[in-house]
Design a protein around this motif. Structure first.
Motif, PDB file in Angstrom:
ATOM      1  N   ASP A  98     -14.598   3.903  -2.014  1.00  0.00           N
ATOM      2  CA  ASP A  98     -13.987   4.432  -0.795  1.00  0.00           C
ATOM      3  C   ASP A  98     -12.635   5.060  -1.134  1.00  0.00           C
ATOM      4  OD1 ASP A  98     -13.615   5.091   1.805  1.00  0.00           O
ATOM      5  OD2 ASP A  98     -13.738   3.055   2.602  1.00  0.00           O
ATOM      6  N   LEU A  99     -12.032   5.721  -0.173  1.00  0.00           N
ATOM      7  CA  LEU A  99     -10.717   6.322  -0.366  1.00  0.00           C
ATOM      8  C   LEU A  99      -9.719   5.242  -0.756  1.00  0.00           C
ATOM      9  CD1 LEU A  99      -9.273   9.145   0.071  1.00  0.00           C
ATOM     10  CD2 LEU A  99      -8.443   8.150   2.208  1.00  0.00           C
ATOM     11  N   PRO A 100      -8.933   5.436  -1.809  1.00  0.00           N
ATOM     12  CA  PRO A 100      -7.994   4.391  -2.246  1.00  0.00           C
ATOM     13  C   PRO A 100      -7.003   4.014  -1.152  1.00  0.00           C
ATOM     14  CG  PRO A 100      -8.230   6.064  -3.943  1.00  0.00           C
ATOM     15  CD  PRO A 100      -8.935   6.589  -2.722  1.00  0.00           C
ATOM     16  N   TYR A 101      -6.729   2.735  -1.078  1.00  0.00           N
ATOM     17  CA  TYR A 101      -5.714   2.263  -0.132  1.00  0.00           C
ATOM     18  C   TYR A 101      -4.342   2.800  -0.514  1.00  0.00           C
ATOM     19  CZ  TYR A 101      -3.008  -0.986   2.741  1.00  0.00           C
ATOM     20  OH  TYR A 101      -2.141  -1.520   3.650  1.00  0.00           O
ATOM     21  N   ALA A 102      -4.134   3.111  -1.782  1.00  0.00           N
ATOM     22  CA  ALA A 102      -2.855   3.653  -2.227  1.00  0.00           C
ATOM     23  C   ALA A 102      -2.528   4.968  -1.534  1.00  0.00           C
ATOM     24  CB  ALA A 102      -2.869   3.848  -3.739  1.00  0.00           C
ATOM     25  N   PHE A 103      -3.546   5.753  -1.136  1.00  0.00           N
ATOM     26  CA  PHE A 103      -3.285   6.991  -0.417  1.00  0.00           C
ATOM     27  C   PHE A 103      -2.645   6.707   0.943  1.00  0.00           C
ATOM     28  CE2 PHE A 103      -6.695   9.822  -2.595  1.00  0.00           C
ATOM     29  CZ  PHE A 103      -5.834   9.965  -3.673  1.00  0.00           C
ATOM     30  N   ARG A 104      -3.121   5.668   1.570  1.00  0.00           N
ATOM     31  CA  ARG A 104      -2.561   5.330   2.885  1.00  0.00           C
ATOM     32  C   ARG A 104      -1.145   4.809   2.750  1.00  0.00           C
ATOM     33  NH1 ARG A 104      -3.517   4.805   7.960  1.00  0.00           N
ATOM     34  NH2 ARG A 104      -2.738   3.080   9.194  1.00  0.00           N
ATOM     35  N   VAL A 105      -0.902   3.968   1.761  1.00  0.00           N
ATOM     36  CA  VAL A 105       0.436   3.424   1.552  1.00  0.00           C
ATOM     37  C   VAL A 105       1.407   4.522   1.149  1.00  0.00           C
ATOM     38  CG1 VAL A 105       1.794   1.903   0.072  1.00  0.00           C
ATOM     39  CG2 VAL A 105      -0.391   1.125   0.994  1.00  0.00           C
ATOM     40  N   GLY A 106       0.937   5.492   0.344  1.00  0.00           N
ATOM     41  CA  GLY A 106       1.818   6.533  -0.152  1.00  0.00           C
ATOM     42  C   GLY A 106       2.044   7.670   0.805  1.00  0.00           C
ATOM     43  N   ALA A 107       1.277   7.743   1.910  1.00  0.00           N
ATOM     44  CA  ALA A 107       1.423   8.856   2.845  1.00  0.00           C
ATOM     45  C   ALA A 107       2.704   8.725   3.640  1.00  0.00           C
ATOM     46  CB  ALA A 107       0.224   8.901   3.792  1.00  0.00           C
ATOM     47  N   ALA A 108       3.353   9.853   3.874  1.00  0.00           N
ATOM     48  CA  ALA A 108       4.579   9.841   4.677  1.00  0.00           C
ATOM     49  C   ALA A 108       4.270   9.488   6.114  1.00  0.00           C
ATOM     50  CB  ALA A 108       5.259  11.209   4.605  1.00  0.00           C
ATOM     51  N   ASP A 109       3.130   9.939   6.605  1.00  0.00           N
ATOM     52  CA  ASP A 109       2.699   9.639   7.969  1.00  0.00           C
ATOM     53  C   ASP A 109       1.276   9.130   7.904  1.00  0.00           C
ATOM     54  OD1 ASP A 109       2.168   9.405  10.611  1.00  0.00           O
ATOM     55  OD2 ASP A 109       2.397  11.530  11.107  1.00  0.00           O
ATOM     56  N   PRO A 110       1.082   7.827   7.648  1.00  0.00           N
ATOM     57  CA  PRO A 110      -0.271   7.306   7.427  1.00  0.00           C
ATOM     58  C   PRO A 110      -1.230   7.613   8.550  1.00  0.00           C
ATOM     59  CG  PRO A 110       1.397   5.668   6.908  1.00  0.00           C
ATOM     60  CD  PRO A 110       2.103   6.801   7.558  1.00  0.00           C
ATOM     61  N   ALA A 111      -0.752   7.538   9.791  1.00  0.00           N
ATOM     62  CA  ALA A 111      -1.672   7.732  10.910  1.00  0.00           C
ATOM     63  C   ALA A 111      -2.186   9.157  10.977  1.00  0.00           C
ATOM     64  CB  ALA A 111      -0.976   7.355  12.222  1.00  0.00           C
ATOM     65  N   ALA A 112      -1.369  10.121  10.473  1.00  0.00           N
ATOM     66  CA  ALA A 112      -1.763  11.513  10.595  1.00  0.00           C
ATOM     67  C   ALA A 112      -2.407  12.055   9.334  1.00  0.00           C
ATOM     68  CB  ALA A 112      -0.543  12.363  10.942  1.00  0.00           C
ATOM     69  N   VAL A 113      -2.040  11.513   8.150  1.00  0.00           N
ATOM     70  CA  VAL A 113      -2.465  12.109   6.891  1.00  0.00           C
ATOM     71  C   VAL A 113      -3.632  11.376   6.276  1.00  0.00           C
ATOM     72  CG1 VAL A 113      -1.708  12.743   4.584  1.00  0.00           C
ATOM     73  CG2 VAL A 113      -0.125  12.936   6.499  1.00  0.00           C
ATOM     74  N   VAL A 114      -3.562  10.030   6.264  1.00  0.00           N
ATOM     75  CA  VAL A 114      -4.568   9.233   5.581  1.00  0.00           C
ATOM     76  C   VAL A 114      -5.384   8.484   6.617  1.00  0.00           C
ATOM     77  CG1 VAL A 114      -4.921   7.443   3.859  1.00  0.00           C
ATOM     78  CG2 VAL A 114      -3.045   9.043   3.626  1.00  0.00           C
ATOM     79  N   PRO A 115      -6.673   8.362   6.440  1.00  0.00           N
ATOM     80  CA  PRO A 115      -7.503   7.717   7.468  1.00  0.00           C
ATOM     81  C   PRO A 115      -7.087   6.289   7.720  1.00  0.00           C
ATOM     82  CG  PRO A 115      -8.735   7.973   5.434  1.00  0.00           C
ATOM     83  CD  PRO A 115      -7.467   8.745   5.271  1.00  0.00           C
ATOM     84  N   ALA A 116      -7.080   5.926   8.979  1.00  0.00           N
ATOM     85  CA  ALA A 116      -6.806   4.540   9.353  1.00  0.00           C
ATOM     86  C   ALA A 116      -8.065   3.720   9.315  1.00  0.00           C
ATOM     87  CB  ALA A 116      -6.205   4.497  10.742  1.00  0.00           C
ATOM     88  N   GLY A 117      -9.130   4.264   8.783  1.00  0.00           N
ATOM     89  CA  GLY A 117     -10.404   3.557   8.693  1.00  0.00           C
ATOM     90  C   GLY A 117     -11.490   4.377   9.327  1.00  0.00           C
ATOM     91  N   PRO A 118     -12.701   4.166   8.969  1.00  0.00           N
ATOM     92  CA  PRO A 118     -13.799   4.957   9.504  1.00  0.00           C
ATOM     93  C   PRO A 118     -14.048   4.626  10.947  1.00  0.00           C
ATOM     94  CG  PRO A 118     -14.664   3.150   8.253  1.00  0.00           C
ATOM     95  CD  PRO A 118     -13.177   3.090   8.107  1.00  0.00           C
TER      96      PRO A 118
END
Length: 765
Positions: free
Chosen positions: A97-117
């Motif tokens: 699945d998409l790495p959790y590190a992408f969500r942690v590293g995103a400046a705006d997690p809610a807008a840039v990295v998926p909050a889950g399927p």
């Protein structure tokens, strides 16, 4: 053999069995499972016996542990069974699945990295995660693989399929088609998902996750041909269709990774249940566990367990009840055209036959069996922060095993082991890990005994990671946290509360720092309400320090100084009070009065009583504190009943505003109604005043009086009502009190036989 895609329902026992059968037949070279790729190194722990589900992968940001997420697994989760099969057969396993590190590293997690399927409820993604409200830190912290955004998806595919089949309940349809039949339906489900996705709007977060999954698939295909993929059925159409590489690359371009850490932590079925707020959960994890672990006689075994739950609570349940309930459940399933009695049928049968139609008994079965109270375990060697390891060592030394079920713990502080247990629980509360909560209605510092209610929650693992910033041991971290809070405290009451914490948790390192902060804050704080709020905790610390073998030298001077400042400032603070201010003053006075009784200092007690005695005589004092001060002086023996009656008549006289009179009565009667039960004169005064309240003012007075009398115990209210009822109540009591001596004597021989001794009647009786 070509690659195979197994679209599953996560936490589905039927899917779990089918996946294992298909993997055994396929014998793949590599297994891909939907989940965080950062956890690949933790797969090896599945092979050992120390990792017992329910467990969860815990991922958190290395620089901010409050940003964390869980990926839970149960024994009936298809992903868990697939991983176990792969480990036992020495087949490599990768999370893709998409790495959790992408969500942690995103400046705006809610807008840039998926909050889950946005998986539909029955189609849960591999490695689902607990929603953010269960995890300290950012409120929107949900990982890839979570189900918290399912409401955003425009269609519920399982609901659509169930509706097409004539079912009004997707859960029941899934049980009938998959769970009870035990036939692999992966191709059919994939075909159905493809048809549904063709006409549904796509979720951007799904598209991003699926782009990464396809990227991993392309990489794996270069080395392997026989590939098995276990993922949520919703994703299968996206993973099997041809998508240009450049499209996936464009979606993933520019993503920034943060530093994350992963480990295994225990989980509970209560947290796995969807009603707990976990989006990827199932409504009946205990029932699914039973379906997976019971190869035959599913219904009778379940009802036998239900009978055991009822018997444990004292409900008589025989084998005949179980037999009749089994017959009823199977009959209901036949009438409804179901292949096997499901949860609805066994629940209805148990309620009708075993619970006598009592909803509370049915709810007990639901809580104990349908949801379940199982807590998983992880090996002691599992990588964890030092703080968590220290806690584990103390739990083992003190014989305090974490459990998902709520249980009571009674401690005797005179025993070394119980005292150490108490200190550990208080230290954990300081670190926001409330494993133990003081039992309602009991104060732990007032006697040698404490009563706690213990219940371990999975999210405590995250809080231990967060707490590790304060120290590597529970005692050290709690001390550092208390010192920090003392230095940043804004009120004197906060500091004195921390001083009490040092006593309860035996934080010797923090004590000097908190005492220094107390001296500084006490010298600077001139607010009378802050001073009154600070004294009770300080008095408890002084009074009960010897119980916990704690040195409290030096606090007596501070407490005496606070009380003197309160006595000096109280008269000026009691003038021109609004209703809210009067209530605040009343509460503060109550707290100080209790604190003075704990200090056991005659000079300070005399100073306090003289102060409130002078204040109670002021004619301009608000009725609420005026009535309360009069009651305190009466209880302390400073006023006799004659003077109290005189003072009570003053606000109850004609011409006094009813609201003022009601406030006076509320303040005087607060804390219990025994005084009215035993003093006819006071009861008569209150009764007569109430009868004389004008009709137009009665509606203003009634809420105040209801609030006052509502605080009385039920027995006190009943006794007051009987006394107000008048002669008839008195006659009834006299009739009850009358004793028929002839009838009383007739039972003495039987009573003597029961007691084993002869009973003689005195002649002068």
């Amino acid at each position: 053999m070509p690659e195979r895609f197994y679209g599953v329902r996560h936490h589905g026992p039927g899917s779990a069995r089918a996946v294992v059968r298909e993997l055994t037949a396929q014998q793949p070279e590599i297994l891909l499972v939907e989940g965080p790729p950062e956890a690949d190194d933790l797969v090896r722990w599945v092979a050992g016996g120390g990792l017992e589900p329910p467990v969860a992968l815990l991922g958190y940001a290395a620089e901010d542990p409050g940003r964390a997420a869980f990926w839970p697994f149960a024994v009936f989760s298809p992903e868990w069974q697939a991983i176990r099969w792969a480990v036992e057969n020495e087949v490599p396993v990768r999370f893709f699945d998409l790495p959790y590190a992408f969500r942690v590293g995103a400046a705006d997690p809610a807008a840039v990295v998926p909050a889950g399927p946005a998986e539909p409820a029955p189609e849960v993604p591999a490695g689902p995660a607990d929603p953010a409200p269960e995890v300290p830190g950012t409120a929107d912290e949900t990982p890839p693989g979570s189900m918290t955004d399912e409401a955003r998806r425009p269609v519920d595919p399982i609901g659509e399929l169930a509706s097409a089949a004539g079912y009004d309940d997707p859960e029941r349809w899934w049980e009938d088609v998959v769970e009870h039949r035990g036939v692999p339906v992966f191709e059919a489900i994939a075909e159905a998902m493809t048809a549904i996705r063709e006409g549904a709007a796509e979720d951007p977060e799904d598209l991003l996750r699926e782009a990464y999954m396809r990227t991993v698939l392309r990489e794996v295909r270069r080395k392997h041909e026989n590939i098995a993929v276990v993922c949520g059925a919703w994703h299968v159409p996206a993973l099997t269709r041809k998508v240009p590489v450049k499209e996936d690359t464009a979606l993933l371009k520019g993503r920034r990774k943060g530093k994350v850490a992963f480990t295994w932590v225990p989980w509970t079925y209560g947290r796995l249940a969807s009603w707990s707020g976990y989006g990827a959960g199932v409504t009946s994890p205990g029932w699914y566990h039973h379906l997976f672990t019971s190869a035959d006689a599913v219904v009778p075994r379940w009802l036998v367990d239900a009978a055991g739950v009822l018997r444990a609570e004292g409900v008589p349940t025989s084998s005949a009840h179980v037999i009749e309930a089994t017959r009823l459940a199977e009959t209901l399933a036949t009438l409804r055209g179901r292949p096997l009695a499901g949860l609805a049928e066994v629940t209805e049968a148990a309620e009708a036959v075993m619970c006598d139609g009592e909803p509370l008994r049915t709810e007990l079965i639901n809580r104990r069996l349908v949801v379940g109270e199982r807590l998983g375990t992880v090996p002691d060697e599992m990588p964890a922060v030092p703080l968590a390891k220290d806690l584990t060592a103390q739990q083992r030394a003190l014989r305090l095993k974490p459990e998902a079920a709520e249980r009571e713990l009674k401690l005797d502080l005179r025993k070394d082991t119980d005292l150490r247990r108490s200190r550990l629980l208080h230290r954990l509360r300081t670190l926001d890990v409330p494993w133990g909560e003081p039992a309602a209605g009991r104060r732990g510092t007032g006697t040698f005994r404490e009563e706690w209610v213990l219940r371990w929650q999975p999210e405590f693992a995250v809080r231990l990671v967060e707490g590790s910033m304060w120290g590597t041991t529970v005692a050290g971290a709690a001390s550092a946290r208390v010192i920090r809070r003392a230095r940043t405290a804004k009120t004197l009451a906060e500091v004195t509360a921390l001083l009490e914490t040092c006593l309860l948790a035996e934080l010797g390192e923090a004590y000097p720092e908190v005492l220094a902060a107390l001296d500084t804050r006490a010298a600077l704080d001139a607010d009378i309400h802050h001073l009154m709020a600070a004294l009770p905790a300080l008095a408890r610390t002084l009074r009960y320090g010897d119980v916990r073998r704690t040195d409290v030298a030096g606090l007596a001077t501070v407490a005496a100084g606070l009380l003197k400042r309160i006595c000096a400032g109280l008269p000026s603070a009691a003038g021109s009070l609004s209703g809210d201010a009067a209530r605040q003053l009343r509460d503060g006075v109550d707290g100080v009065h209790q604190a003075v009784s704990l200090l056991a200092d005659d000079e300070l007690r005399e100073l306090w009583l003289a102060t409130i005695e002078s204040l109670a005589r002021r004619p301009d004092l608000h009725g609420l504190p005026a009535g309360r001060l009069t009651r305190l002086l009466l209880d302390a023996g400073r006023l006799d009943t004659v003077e109290v009656r005189r003072r009570l008549r003053l606000p109850l006289t004609v011409g006094t505003p009813p609201a003022h009179a009601a406030a006076w009565v509320e303040g005087f009667l607060a804390g219990g109604g025994l005084l009215l039960v035993h003093d006819d004169a006071l009861l008569t005064l209150v009764d007569e005043w109430l009868a004389d309240v004008p009709e137009e003012a009665f509606e203003d007075v009634l809420p105040l009086l209801r609030r006052t009398f509502g605080t009385f115990e039920a027995g006190e209210r009943r006794a007051i009502g009987e006394r107000v009822a008048g002669p008839r109540a008195g006659a009834a009591r006299a009739a009850v009190a009358a004793i028929d001596e002839k009838r009383a004597v007739s039972v003495l021989p039987v009573l003597g036989a029961l007691l084993g001794r002869e009973i003689h009647i005195r002649e002068d009786a």
